[in-house]
Design a protein around this motif. Structure first.
Motif, PDB file in Angstrom:
ATOM      1  N   TYR A  69     -89.077 132.227 -19.117  1.00  0.00           N
ATOM      2  CA  TYR A  69     -89.657 131.266 -18.331  1.00  0.00           C
ATOM      3  C   TYR A  69     -90.984 130.435 -19.290  1.00  0.00           C
ATOM      4  O   TYR A  69     -91.130 131.166 -19.549  1.00  0.00           O
ATOM      5  N   VAL A  84     -87.505 124.329 -18.708  1.00  0.00           N
ATOM      6  CA  VAL A  84     -87.838 125.057 -17.105  1.00  0.00           C
ATOM      7  C   VAL A  84     -87.535 126.630 -17.553  1.00  0.00           C
ATOM      8  O   VAL A  84     -88.790 127.520 -17.671  1.00  0.00           O
ATOM      9  N   ALA A 112     -93.618 127.883 -15.118  1.00  0.00           N
ATOM     10  CA  ALA A 112     -92.430 128.037 -14.077  1.00  0.00           C
ATOM     11  C   ALA A 112     -92.943 130.046 -13.896  1.00  0.00           C
ATOM     12  O   ALA A 112     -92.463 130.801 -13.078  1.00  0.00           O
ATOM     13  N   ARG A 138     -86.085 119.979 -17.358  1.00  0.00           N
ATOM     14  CA  ARG A 138     -86.490 118.688 -16.301  1.00  0.00           C
ATOM     15  C   ARG A 138     -87.110 117.625 -17.124  1.00  0.00           C
ATOM     16  O   ARG A 138     -87.566 117.840 -18.316  1.00  0.00           O
ATOM     17  N   ASP A 183     -94.005 118.680 -10.653  1.00  0.00           N
ATOM     18  CA  ASP A 183     -92.635 119.489 -10.438  1.00  0.00           C
ATOM     19  C   ASP A 183     -91.836 118.329  -9.997  1.00  0.00           C
ATOM     20  O   ASP A 183     -90.431 118.815 -10.839  1.00  0.00           O
ATOM     21  N   TYR A 240     -83.919 117.613 -12.442  1.00  0.00           N
ATOM     22  CA  TYR A 240     -83.890 119.012 -13.088  1.00  0.00           C
ATOM     23  C   TYR A 240     -81.719 119.527 -13.745  1.00  0.00           C
ATOM     24  O   TYR A 240     -81.447 118.350 -12.531  1.00  0.00           O
TER      25      TYR A 240
END
Length: 113
Positions: A57, A46, A61, A36, A87, A91
């Protein structure tokens, strides 16, 4: 080769599911990751899932996002729960095959407070 979708507007605490559909020629060879890039920020990884189905992760995340793959559909998903305004980003899904990077076109996620 990679088609990302599923972004949109969500409220803080809400959920979204992103999809990354891959062509059969590149799916399942190597890991596929979700990256992202937020406004004014560098692109960051992410989550990623190996060809064997093992997820990894980023700290941001962990506990909120789940990455999974569906080999029947050549698709990798990113389930995002407990969304936060930070967030918000575009993405992208990405994989590398034989030294060539394949990026999806990006899907915008906006989380309102």
């Amino acid at each position: 080769q990679l088609q990302a979708s599923g972004g949109g507007l969500a409220q803080a605490g809400g959920s979204l599911r992103l999809s990354c559909a891959a062509s059969g020629s590149i799916f399942g060879i190597n890991a596929i990751g979700w990256h992202r890039q937020g406004p004014g920020k560098q692109r960051e990884l992410v989550a990623a899932i190996t060809s064997g189905g093992s997820p990894n992760y980023a700290d941001a995340a962990k506990g909120r996002f789940t990455i999974s793959s569906d080999y029947a559909k050549n698709t990798v998903y990113l389930q995002m729960n407990s969304l936060k305004p930070e967030d918000s980003a575009v993405y992208y899904c990405k994989t590398e095959v034989w030294g060539i990077d394949y990026w999806g076109q990006g899907t915008l996620v906006t989380v309102s407070s």
